[in-house]
Each structure stands twice: as structure tokens, then as C-alpha cells.
Design a protein around this motif. Structure first.
Motif, mmCIF file in Angstrom:
data_model
loop_
_atom_site.group_PDB
_atom_site.id
_atom_site.type_symbol
_atom_site.label_atom_id
_atom_site.label_comp_id
_atom_site.label_asym_id
_atom_site.label_seq_id
_atom_site.Cartn_x
_atom_site.Cartn_y
_atom_site.Cartn_z
ATOM 1 N N ASN A 98 0.842 -1.196 0.000
ATOM 2 C CA ASN A 98 0.000 0.000 0.000
ATOM 3 C C ASN A 98 0.871 1.237 0.000
ATOM 4 O O ASN A 98 2.086 1.162 0.164
ATOM 5 C CB ASN A 98 -0.947 0.007 1.217
ATOM 6 N N GLY A 99 0.240 2.380 -0.223
ATOM 7 C CA GLY A 99 0.989 3.629 -0.265
ATOM 8 C C GLY A 99 2.078 3.589 -1.322
ATOM 9 O O GLY A 99 1.855 3.161 -2.463
ATOM 10 N N GLN A 100 3.271 3.995 -0.959
ATOM 11 C CA GLN A 100 4.388 4.030 -1.896
ATOM 12 C C GLN A 100 4.925 2.633 -2.241
ATOM 13 O O GLN A 100 5.741 2.493 -3.137
ATOM 14 C CB GLN A 100 5.520 4.882 -1.329
ATOM 15 N N GLY A 101 4.425 1.598 -1.548
ATOM 16 C CA GLY A 101 4.871 0.249 -1.805
ATOM 17 C C GLY A 101 3.990 -0.502 -2.768
ATOM 18 O O GLY A 101 3.950 -1.735 -2.742
ATOM 19 N N ARG A 102 3.277 0.228 -3.639
ATOM 20 C CA ARG A 102 2.332 -0.433 -4.543
ATOM 21 C C ARG A 102 2.470 0.126 -5.961
ATOM 22 O O ARG A 102 2.050 1.231 -6.248
ATOM 23 C CB ARG A 102 0.909 -0.221 -4.011
#
Length: 246
Positions: A98-102
Motif C-alpha cells: 500500500n501507499g508508496q509500496g504499490r
């Protein structure tokens, strides 16, 4: 003011065009592409056939639908300055993180000095200046026009590189317009400097042309149909000013 109004009225009545004092060159003919195909003067950077225009894609595979999955940083062999860039990308269909990890990647203009963020921003909150189509860590898009994960998306980017004086000072900043899936999300946005993540924004002098970079942040983002056009404003010459024919 009265005299100007009289001159304009006389020109309109007599059918004479008022000359503005600039003689423009004839615009060159460019044949538009069909759909998202490149126009006739574009340089094709990837069309599903090979990676000849890039450094960093050794032994990479091209998918059946003409795309590829990024496995590391890609950099064009050629340098570019003021340009119109078309890129198609797709975040992973299976959502992880989620967030910047997606679905995190980026379009790095001028050797990645200026990043237009690539991210899966469909129902995925993050900081506004880090979501898809942001000028990374500087300015968010006006709206979020992201498609669902796994669907192909388009960026059409119009970029004006900054200009520097001999002493390194900024003469004019960079500007960028971004159209995301047909929606204007950056409208001639001023770029404040290098798009750093972990330090203050600032410019450093660099050439007017540098390579384009597809960045890599560990996520298997796919790309296809990448083309670019050099853009150059026409230069007019001094000419007659006043009613045509006089």
C-alpha cells in the motif's frame, strides 16, 4: 486609442488583415498517428520489438502483448530536452502493499533529475505529492485519474527543460504538463528543482539535453508504446506592422 480603433475599423471594412510585425515560418507538416500511435516526426523508444533505444535491458523479455516488466533502471542511449513524451504503463494486477509500496516506478526526465511519479493510485491513499502523475515530492496532480490495477494507462508529458546562466543560476525553471489517461492533471506546472525524496528541493546546472530514465523501485511495473518528440518553438522575423497591403 481612438486612432488605433479607427485603423482597426478601416482594416475590417476594407478586408485587410492587420500585420503584427512578425513574419512566421511555415509550420512543417506532421502526420498524426492513429490512436496512441506515434506521429510521423516522433522517435520510437519502444514498440514491442526490441530495446535498441535503451541501456539496461540486457536479456529482458518482451511480453506477448508487446509490453515488458521493469527489472531495473532503464536509460535511453540518446539525450533529450524540450519534448513531448508518450508512455503506457500498468501496475501489477495482483495488488500487494500500500501507499508508496504499490506499483511504484517513475518517469525520470533529464537523467532522472525530475521525476513524474508512477504509482498504483487506485484506492491507494498516500501523500498527495507522491501519488501517480505528481511532480514527485513537489506538486500533486489536480485530480486522480488512475485506472484499476493491471489496466494499461497513459501518460502524455510535455516538458520544458530549465535554462541556466554561465554561473549556474536558473534563468528559467522547468515546466511540465501531464495528461493522465486523457485527463490534464499537471498544467504547465513549474518544477522547483531536482525532485529529491530526502532533502530540500534545489537546482544544479546541467545540460539542456540528457537521457530519459524509467526508474525502478522494486515493483514489477509494465511498460509499452513509448515514443518522444523534440519540440521547438517557431522563431519569427521582424516584418511589416499595420494594415496588409499598405
Amino acid at each position: 486609442m481612438v486612432l488605433c480603433a479607427i485603423v482597426l475599423l478601416v482594416s475590417q471594412v476594407s478586408g485587410q488583415r492587420f500585420l503584427n510585425g512578425i513574419v512566421w515560418p511555415e509550420p512543417p507538416v506532421v502526420t498524426p498517428g492513429e490512436g496512441s500511435a506515434p506521429p510521423s516526426d516522433a522517435e520510437v523508444l519502444f514498440d514491442g520489438k526490441n530495446f535498441d533505444a535503451w541501456n539496461g535491458a540486457k536479456d529482458w523479455k518482451i511480453d506477448e502483448d508487446g509490453g515488458f516488466t521493469v527489472k531495473g533502471v532503464l536509460k535511453t542511449k540518446k539525450s533529450f530536452g524540450d519534448c513531448q513524451l508518450h508512455v503506457e504503463f500498468a501496475s501489477p494486477k495482483v495488488v500487494k502493499g500500500n501507499g508508496q509500496g504499490r506499483g511504484n516506478n517513475g518517469i525520470g526526465l533529464m537523467d532522472a533529475h525530475y521525476e513524474i511519479q508512477v504509482l498504483d493510485s487506485y484506492n491507494n491513499p498516500t501523500y498527495p505529492e507522491g501519488q501517480a502523475a505528481s511532480v514527485y515530492n513537489q506538486k500533486p496532480p489536480m485530480v486522480n485519474s488512475s485506472r484499476k490495477p493491471g489496466e494499461w494507462q497513459t501518460y502524455d508529458i510535455i516538458f520544458t527543460t530549465p535554462r541556466f546562466s554561465d554561473d549556474g543560476k536558473v534563468k528559467t525553471p522547468g515546466y511540465v504538463t501531464v495528461i493522465h489517461n486523457g485527463v490534464v492533471v499537471q498544467n504547465h506546472s513549474e518544477i522547483k528543482g531536482f525532485t529529491h525524496y530526502d532533502r530540500a528541493t534545489a537546482y544544479d546546472k546541467h545540460p539542456e539535453k540528457l537521457p530519459l530514465v524509467l526508474m525502478y523501485h522494486g515493483d514489477p511495473v509494465r511498460f509499452r508504446n513509448i515514443w518522444i518528440r523534440d519540440i521547438k518553438e517557431p522563431v519569427g522575423k521582424e516584418g511589416k506592422k499595420g494594415p496588409e497591403g499598405k
